[in-house]
Design an enzyme around this catalytic site. Sequence first.
Site, short mmCIF file in Angstrom:
data_model
loop_
_atom_site.label_atom_id
_atom_site.label_comp_id
_atom_site.label_asym_id
_atom_site.label_seq_id
_atom_site.Cartn_x
_atom_site.Cartn_y
_atom_site.Cartn_z
N TYR A 1 0.71 2.63 -9.61
CA TYR A 1 0.46 1.71 -10.71
C TYR A 1 0.36 2.40 -12.06
CZ TYR A 1 -0.47 -2.51 -7.98
OH TYR A 1 -0.35 -3.62 -7.19
N ASP B 1 -3.33 -3.11 -2.49
CA ASP B 1 -2.85 -4.37 -3.04
C ASP B 1 -2.20 -5.20 -1.94
OD1 ASP B 1 -2.01 -6.31 -4.97
OD2 ASP B 1 0.00 -5.43 -4.88
N LYS C 1 0.00 7.17 4.56
CA LYS C 1 1.34 7.32 5.13
C LYS C 1 1.60 8.83 5.24
CE LYS C 1 5.32 5.58 6.53
NZ LYS C 1 5.44 4.82 7.77
N ASP D 1 1.73 1.22 7.87
CA ASP D 1 2.56 0.23 8.57
C ASP D 1 1.85 -0.26 9.83
OD1 ASP D 1 2.86 2.81 9.53
OD2 ASP D 1 4.96 2.57 10.11
N ASP E 1 -3.99 -8.68 0.39
CA ASP E 1 -3.41 -10.03 0.50
C ASP E 1 -3.26 -10.41 1.97
OD1 ASP E 1 -3.17 -10.44 -2.23
OD2 ASP E 1 -1.13 -11.22 -2.08
#
Length: 369
Positions: free
Chosen positions: A144, A258, A201, A234, A262
């Site tokens: 970001y 982020d 990751k 993942d 959600d």
Amino acid sequence: MTKTYNICLLPGDGIGPEIIAEGVKVLDAVGAKYDTAFSYTEALLGGCAIDACGTALPDETLRVAEASDAVLLAAVGGPKWDTTDPAKPRPEQGLLGIRKALGLYTNLRPVQIFNALADASTLKPEIVDGVDMMIVRELTGGLYFGRRERFYDEDGCGTSGAAGQRAYDTLEYREYEVERIARQAFEAARKRRNKVTSVDKANVLETSRMWREIVHRIGAQEYPDVELEDLLVDNTAMQLISRPVDFDVVVTENMFGDILSDEAAQITGSLGMLASASLGDGTALYEPSHGSAPDIAGRGIANPLAQILSVEMMLRYSFDMNEAADDIRRAVTAVLDEGWRTGDIKQVDTLADKIVGTVAMGDLVVSHL
Ligand code: IPM
Ligand code: MG
């Protein structure tokens, strides 16, 4: 003597002004009960600020926010300001800008199921029953805020030889940024079920390998009593919907947080119920996790509960008013238990006369305080 706190209000765009009014109503009601006065200064952020000042984060807004004891934000953005033209201001820049300027590196997003809404989830009730997690999202680093560029590459990148556009964003973290967010996660876990899941990751990204190493060092040195597990992002996306109950504190970098927050929100059935707190070393900011819902703006039907639950978080984290915060949670629970619903959380068996608008929902919460 009555204590006074100064709150900066950022109603923003879309349904923002409607829901923030209900947050204020609830804040005033608990304030009266606990001999605390709240004074408010409203400022512009997002699309409304672009319209009025040409920028999503006017200096005046930042000045008011910095001088306040806490910031209550509703939501920013809308189709009116959607653009991919990098030269045009975007409402989201206001949000990212204020997070960065106030140093709000910790974003807490609690994901809890209200019993009355258990069957609102798209997942089976036996999967979601008892879900109670805290997503700790790093909020001022990573993709970001990294270096980014978009340009026309005459050389065609040396590969196919074709000239064309080229763009990049950089994912960068510094040691201290990972250390401080790790500590926030471990501290949160100590107040909950004592377990941290660190999401990365590390099988691909160097930032993730560093992240994992640092989180483990902080854990071993400072929080040996807290259980720590690693999970690839993942795989986390999958586990979140197959065994959500197993998660306690989930800590992760900005962009992963982020996306996963959600997903986690949807476990509860409605994004309209989820609050968030953004904390740094100074003034903190509280906002619903949902957006500005421009499609229903101005119709008085938006769900104000995530905003009201953001007020609950404000009382807990900025003012140490835990009893008042508990009151709000109890009131919201009672209203839902009585069957009251806004349109977004109505269920098949919701009685038509129990479907209420934004203002009525706020009034109901106040009446239960
Ligand atoms: C959020 C939002 C923001 C983010 C957008 C509006 C910039 O999605 O708070 O999760 O990506 O952080
Ligand atoms: Mg988001």
